[in-house]
Scaffold this active site. Structure first.
Site, PDB file in Angstrom:
ATOM      1  N   ALA A 224       7.998  -6.018  11.709  1.00  0.00           N
ATOM      2  CA  ALA A 224       6.723  -6.796  11.466  1.00  0.00           C
ATOM      3  C   ALA A 224       6.930  -7.980  10.548  1.00  0.00           C
ATOM      4  CB  ALA A 224       5.759  -5.985  10.602  1.00  0.00           C
ATOM      5  N   GLU A 227       9.310 -10.986  12.793  1.00  0.00           N
ATOM      6  CA  GLU A 227       8.423 -11.455  13.987  1.00  0.00           C
ATOM      7  C   GLU A 227       7.215 -12.332  13.747  1.00  0.00           C
ATOM      8  OE1 GLU A 227       7.883 -10.462  18.754  1.00  0.00           O
ATOM      9  OE2 GLU A 227       7.504  -8.947  17.246  1.00  0.00           O
ATOM     10  N   SER A 229       6.044 -13.499  10.821  1.00  0.00           N
ATOM     11  CA  SER A 229       6.175 -14.605  10.118  1.00  0.00           C
ATOM     12  C   SER A 229       6.669 -15.715  10.805  1.00  0.00           C
ATOM     13  CB  SER A 229       7.147 -14.219   8.743  1.00  0.00           C
ATOM     14  OG  SER A 229       6.411 -13.323   7.988  1.00  0.00           O
ATOM     15  N   CYS A 323      -2.473  -3.995   6.508  1.00  0.00           N
ATOM     16  CA  CYS A 323      -1.129  -4.482   6.410  1.00  0.00           C
ATOM     17  C   CYS A 323      -0.584  -4.233   4.815  1.00  0.00           C
ATOM     18  CB  CYS A 323      -0.852  -5.996   6.862  1.00  0.00           C
ATOM     19  SG  CYS A 323       0.737  -6.379   6.585  1.00  0.00           S
ATOM     20  N   GLU A 332       4.771 -15.912   1.819  1.00  0.00           N
ATOM     21  CA  GLU A 332       6.017 -16.660   2.618  1.00  0.00           C
ATOM     22  C   GLU A 332       5.319 -17.941   3.278  1.00  0.00           C
ATOM     23  OE1 GLU A 332       8.965 -15.311   6.071  1.00  0.00           O
ATOM     24  OE2 GLU A 332       7.931 -13.766   4.656  1.00  0.00           O
TER      25      GLU A 332
END
Length: 375
Positions: A224, A227, A229, A323, A332
């Site tokens: 998770a 991909e 990000s 999440c 990020e």
């Protein structure tokens, strides 16, 4: 529904479904029958509905999806309460917003180092949005520097197996499983200041995460966190290049173009009425957050990027399956996108936007490449 035109512009299809068939049954390319739900109010309500199970045992057997070995499948995305509650509580002890924020200097340094290598023209997916999240995940999990190139190559093959060797994806998953198992054993013997060590130490009374649960959680964070990000950085940058002068608003970028347009499948544990349709027990339900996030009943002028817009998007989900990595994802994206635009204020596309290629998947929304001119 799945066509080249859909991959280029899925939102036209989502709008039509939302307006005329907000809960409808379709067939996926693999032949699986699924129900698509597209209105914001319905998607949000179902995300919080305890009758919507994520446990595949509650499905009618028609769902195929992504197949994993049992040792990688014991994760939060496949569990209902009480198991979900138990594991989420243990994970929350280790994966705190403070731990995510502690990665800020490392993320910033990685972003700067990657951008230092660029000159003139670049592909920001290959050269930046791809390698950055791998470095972040490796820092988070405590993967030694010398193993990171292998780790990234396995991840790349797992997510996009070469057409000439479809079995390469399964081999990459096996290699990642073996590596994570060994890494967990090493962290158990010599704990460090990383998430894996914290997960190993997390306990409540006599309860701790099992070996499969630890390995599955590490794999979930990898899958998770990597991909999604990559896609969010790429589409976020594209959105801002197409709307020059807008400030970086991570929440609005995530609403406008979520990297995972369709959330994890759910299975009703009883017949449920949605938007006038009866969804039978055990059916596979896909909640289309990309459609919900552009519902005009929830957001004014939803097809326009409006920095500072009030929150409420469903990109990270809602309810008990919200999440767990959302704080890290936000950090990020903030660093990754903001740093590029500060370093290269004259950044522009190297090709017309209409020539950009999108990954051929309804589950993800991501660019194959993002060619840019830096100056």
């Amino acid at each position: 529904m799945i066509s080249a035109e859909f991959h280029t512009d899925p939102h036209t299809v989502y709008r039509r479904l939302r307006e005329h068939s907000p809960a409808t049954q379709v067939e996926l390319p693999d032949g699986s029958p699924v129900w698509l739900v597209t209105r914001y109010a319905d998607v949000r309500a179902l995300l919080a509905d305890p009758r919507m199970s994520v446990d595949k045992a509650n499905g009618d057997g028609s769902w195929r999806g992504f197949s994993l070995p049992p040792a990688l499948d014991a994760n939060l995305l496949n569990m209902d309460p009480p198991n979900h509650t138990r594991i989420r509580r243990l994970v929350s002890q280790a994966f705190t917003p403070r731990r995510a924020d502690g990665l800020r200097p490392a993320i910033q340094k990685t972003a700067d180092d990657l951008l230092d290598r660029l000159d003139g023209q670049a592909d920001l997916i290959r050269d930046y949005a791809g390698p950055l999240p791998v470095a972040v995940i490796c820092d988070l999990l405590g993967v030694p520097d010398g193993d990171r190139d292998r780790f990234r190559s396995w991840t790349d093959v797992m997510l996009v197996p070469p057409r000439a060797d479809p079995a390469a994806g399964a081999r990459a998953i096996g290699a990642i499983h073996a590596y994570l198992s060994g890494l967990i054993a090493a962290k158990r013997a010599e704990p460090a200041d990383d998430l894996l060590s914290a997960l190993i130490a997390a306990r409540e009374d006599s309860d701790r995460l099992s070996e499969d649960e630890l390995t599955s959680l590490a794999f979930l964070l990898l899958l998770a966190g990597f991909e999604n990000s990559v896609h969010a950085i790429g589409t976020g940058l594209l959105t801002l290049l197409q709307n020059p002068g807008l400030p970086v608003d991570v929440e609005e970028l995530l609403r406008y173009e979520p990297p995972a347009p369709v959330l994890l499948r759910r299975f009703p544990t009883e017949d449920i009425e949605v938007a006038g349709a009866v969804v039978p027990r055990g059916s596979t339900v896909l909640l289309v957050v990309a459609a919900a996030n552009r519902d005009p009943d929830a957001f004014e002028d939803p097809g326009t990027v409006v920095p500072g817009r009030a929150g409420g998007h469903l990109t990270f989900g809602h309810g008990i399956h919200y999440c767990v990595g959302a704080p890290l994802a936000r950090l990020e994206l903030e660093i990754a996108i903001g740093t590029v635009l500060r370093r290269f204020p004259s950044l522009r596309l190297a090709v017309p936007a209409g020539e950009l290629r999108w990954r051929p998947s309804f589950r993800t929304r991501g660019l194959v490449a993002l060619p840019v001119l830096l100056g």
